[in-house]
Design a protein around this motif. Structure first.
Motif, PDB file in Angstrom:
ATOM      1  N   ALA A  79      46.183  41.305  45.784  1.00 30.60           N
ATOM      2  CA  ALA A  79      46.807  40.295  44.915  1.00 30.60           C
ATOM      3  C   ALA A  79      48.324  40.375  44.964  1.00 30.60           C
ATOM      4  O   ALA A  79      49.015  39.391  44.700  1.00 30.60           O
ATOM      5  CB  ALA A  79      46.320  40.474  43.480  1.00 30.60           C
ATOM      6  N   SER A  92      45.296  35.426  44.981  1.00 33.37           N
ATOM      7  CA  SER A  92      45.994  36.293  44.019  1.00 33.37           C
ATOM      8  C   SER A  92      45.548  35.971  42.600  1.00 33.37           C
ATOM      9  O   SER A  92      45.226  36.868  41.810  1.00 33.37           O
ATOM     10  CB  SER A  92      47.515  36.089  44.089  1.00 33.37           C
ATOM     11  OG  SER A  92      48.082  36.907  45.057  1.00 33.37           O
ATOM     12  N   ARG A  93      45.524  34.680  42.288  1.00 35.93           N
ATOM     13  CA  ARG A  93      45.165  34.245  40.924  1.00 35.93           C
ATOM     14  C   ARG A  93      43.738  34.665  40.556  1.00 35.93           C
ATOM     15  O   ARG A  93      43.484  35.096  39.433  1.00 35.93           O
ATOM     16  CB  ARG A  93      45.254  32.718  40.825  1.00 35.93           C
ATOM     17  CG  ARG A  93      46.643  32.145  40.979  1.00 35.93           C
ATOM     18  CD  ARG A  93      47.436  32.290  39.715  1.00 35.93           C
ATOM     19  NE  ARG A  93      48.752  31.681  39.814  1.00 35.93           N
ATOM     20  CZ  ARG A  93      49.785  32.078  39.079  1.00 35.93           C
ATOM     21  NH1 ARG A  93      49.649  33.072  38.206  1.00 35.93           N
ATOM     22  NH2 ARG A  93      50.944  31.485  39.198  1.00 35.93           N
ATOM     23  N   VAL A  96      43.523  38.600  39.928  1.00 39.02           N
ATOM     24  CA  VAL A  96      44.082  39.101  38.659  1.00 39.02           C
ATOM     25  C   VAL A  96      43.381  38.494  37.439  1.00 39.02           C
ATOM     26  O   VAL A  96      43.610  38.944  36.317  1.00 39.02           O
ATOM     27  CB  VAL A  96      45.614  38.919  38.567  1.00 39.02           C
ATOM     28  CG1 VAL A  96      46.307  39.751  39.640  1.00 39.02           C
ATOM     29  CG2 VAL A  96      46.019  37.460  38.647  1.00 39.02           C
ATOM     30  N   ALA A  99      38.478  41.707  35.889  1.00 38.53           N
ATOM     31  CA  ALA A  99      38.529  43.139  35.531  1.00 38.53           C
ATOM     32  C   ALA A  99      39.814  43.510  34.807  1.00 38.53           C
ATOM     33  O   ALA A  99      40.389  42.698  34.067  1.00 38.53           O
ATOM     34  CB  ALA A  99      38.303  43.998  36.763  1.00 38.53           C
TER      35      ALA A  99
ATOM     36  N   PRO B 167      51.216  41.159  40.333  1.00 38.34           N
ATOM     37  CA  PRO B 167      51.095  40.028  39.398  1.00 38.34           C
ATOM     38  C   PRO B 167      50.010  40.281  38.348  1.00 38.34           C
ATOM     39  O   PRO B 167      49.169  41.172  38.510  1.00 38.34           O
ATOM     40  CB  PRO B 167      50.692  38.862  40.301  1.00 38.34           C
ATOM     41  CG  PRO B 167      49.971  39.498  41.448  1.00 38.34           C
ATOM     42  CD  PRO B 167      50.560  40.883  41.619  1.00 38.34           C
ATOM     43  N   HIS B 169      47.343  38.071  35.284  1.00 36.85           N
ATOM     44  CA  HIS B 169      46.708  36.780  35.006  1.00 36.85           C
ATOM     45  C   HIS B 169      47.660  35.803  34.317  1.00 36.85           C
ATOM     46  O   HIS B 169      47.472  34.588  34.403  1.00 36.85           O
ATOM     47  CB  HIS B 169      45.468  37.027  34.132  1.00 36.85           C
ATOM     48  CG  HIS B 169      44.744  35.784  33.731  1.00 36.85           C
ATOM     49  ND1 HIS B 169      44.228  34.905  34.660  1.00 36.85           N
ATOM     50  CD2 HIS B 169      44.460  35.253  32.519  1.00 36.85           C
ATOM     51  CE1 HIS B 169      43.652  33.904  34.015  1.00 36.85           C
ATOM     52  NE2 HIS B 169      43.777  34.073  32.731  1.00 36.85           N
TER      53      HIS B 169
END
Lengths: 316, 212
Positions: A79, A92-93, A96, A99, B167, B169
């Protein structure tokens, strides 16, 4: 946990040989899902082959402008990679959104693809489950199904694939590279990697016994705007009720896949083709064959509204 | 909502109960074994593991099933690291391995040969507190304190992760330099549950250390 023996492998060929040679053996990398399931005795390997020393820890450019991601790259590393953040934002989005920081630091790309489902009856060893004990029956069919799949299910299993990363990889047309017990390598399209349950729900992946994921490759970047929107019961650290991964173009075309609605990330090309007509058209096409249950029928409307939000963001 | 329609016969219940008692009877992997007692299962050889814990080399001989968490607490007597859920849900067991935060409950000790493990005891001591520990005290970042070692290890690591461009969320622009904000630190700390609900004060402590 039941007792097991443990060894470290020093090459992919040695790892598959070790798992193939020992009945009941499994690979272990991050272990965040496997050890959890071993504590419940849902997974009961008698031998673990630790693959973390294998040279599968890097992310490299491919000749065609894509990326090759080693199976042992952690979720955090993937990510955070500059090219993933820049060219594959949906990935990446999605990562993240899943978890916690602690788990993403340990979980591997290969292991994340192989995470088991989160059906509450799969986790309850006192009740029948065809995934856990083939032929024992499906408790979810007469049980609480709010979180479970609405499409792609069968009379033997209605569990959903709970992943986030896999939904983004599906939108990106990722390829999964493996090595099998005989040392042969092959490439599996992500669309073919996850199996629908049919009457063998215990087989969730298109891998042969002893076959090891070595890397995941991404085609050249698609451009467009990248989105991953996850709807869940709390703001952080919960599995999706519905998620939408999308790559959208200025002209209204694009790609879209839905998460936590089916036994695999749900991407239907015919539905994607009607993106310019709006979210209702996409969802009615993608979920045409849906067989929702009373508890989870709301997921189809929720999928439409989540896609509407994503499209609104994409055109903002 | 549908009502589950399983029926558990008395016989199945008795069989299940018998299986449960077998599980209970399985030898407990306690320090007696570490001290050279009989292995808990004859078929599985014990394994020696050497890791650097809080700067000191430590060797232990373990059943391969032993988690890093149980190794720290039961074998090395480092009880600062806490066992909450033992399934990666609560974060009470958070430690740093080679500088990265992980759940010690979801990791086998035998997989940490040669690793550098830092527990809350290695973050700082009562005589030489780490700034994060001092800030937790100053801001009352705890009530019962059970989650605190995990919160502190996690918070120290979160600040490093932001520096490294990891990064989250809630990060709006993936390409921009990462910065700490209240929503960012709350999202990044979501793997550490505080049953007392000291979150606001935990956030204040982390914000002060970050200088944000």
């Amino acid at each position: 946990m039941i007792p097991f023996t443990y060894e470290k492998a020093d090459s992919p060929a040695a790892a598959v040989a070790a798992v193939t040679a020992t009945p009941g053996a499994k690979f272990i990398a991050g272990g965040t899902n496997l050890l959890d399931l071993m504590k419940f005795q849902i997974e009961t390997p008698t031998h673990l082959v630790d693959i973390r020393d294998l040279p599968l820890t890097t992310i490299n450019d491919t000749g065609d402008g894509g990326l090759r991601i080693g199976a042992l790259v952690t979720n955090t590393e993937l990510a955070s990679h500059p090219r993933v953040k820049r060219d594959y934002g949906v990935l990446s989005r999605a990562i993240v959104a899943g978890a916690t920081g602690q788990i993403r630091n340990k979980a591997s790309v290969g292991g994340n693809l192989l995470q088991r489902n989160r059906c509450p009856y799969f986790y309850n060893t006192d009740l029948p489950c065809n995934k856990r004990v083939p032929g024992s029956g499906c408790s979810a069919l007469g049980g609480i199904s709010r979180s479970l799949a609405v499409i792609g299910t069968s009379e033997s299993c209605i569990a959903q694939n709970p992943g986030d990363m896999a939904v983004a990889l599906t939108v990106l047309d990722a390829m999964v590279e493996t090595i099998d017990a005989a040392g042969r390598t092959r490439t599996i399209a992500i669309a073919d990697f996850f199996r629908l349950p049919g009457d063998t729900p215990e087989t969730e992946f298109a891998l042969q016994p002893g076959e090891l994921i070595t890397s995941v490759t991404l085609p050249p970047p698609l451009g467009g705007t990248h989105h991953y929107h996850k709807v869940r019961d709390r703001a952080s650290y919960a599995f999706a009720i519905v998620s939408v991964a999308a790559v959208l173009n200025k002209d209204g075309t694009g790609r879209v896949a839905f998460g936590s609605v089916a036994p695999k990330p749900w991407r239907i090309k015919a539905a994607e083709a009607v993106l310019p007509a709006g979210p209702a058209a996409v969802v009615s096409t993608a979920f045409k064959e849906a067989k929702p249950r009373e508890d989870n029928a709301f997921k189809i409307l929720l999928a439409e509204r989540t896609l509407a939000l994503v499209i609104a963001k994409g055109s903002a | 909502m549908n009502t589950p329609d399983w029926e558990l016969s008395r016989r199945e219940f008795v069989v299940g109960a018998a299986a449960s008692s077998v599980i209970v009877a399985t030898p407990f992997l306690g320090p007696a074994h570490a001290a050279g007692g009989t292995p808990p299962h004859a078929a599985v050889p014990m394994m020696k593991v050497t890791m650097e814990v809080n700067g000191s080399p430590r060797s232990v001989t373990l059943d391969p099933r032993t988690s890093l968490l149980d190794t720290l607490r039961e074998h090395l007597r480092l009880t600062g690291t806490k066992k909450g859920c033992d399934h990666g849900h609560c974060g009470a067991c958070t430690v740093l391995v080679n500088g990265t935060r992980i759940n010690a409950c979801l990791s086998l000790a035998v997989m940490h040969e040669g690793d550098k493990v830092t527990t809350v005891e290695g973050i700082g001591t009562p005589d030489a507190l780490h700034p994060m520990q001092a800030a937790f005290i100053k801001h009352d970042g705890f009530q019962c304190g059970y989650c605190t070692p995990g919160q502190i290890c996690s918070a120290v690591a979160v600040l490093k992760e932001i520096e490294k461009g990891v990064p989250s969320h809630v990060t709006e622009d993936l390409a921009a330099p990462m910065r700490l904000s209240n929503p960012e630190l709350r999202e990044r700390m979501s793997g550490n549950i505080c049953r007392c609900g000291a979150y606001s004060n935990i956030a204040a402590a982390i914000t002060e250390v970050a200088g944000a």
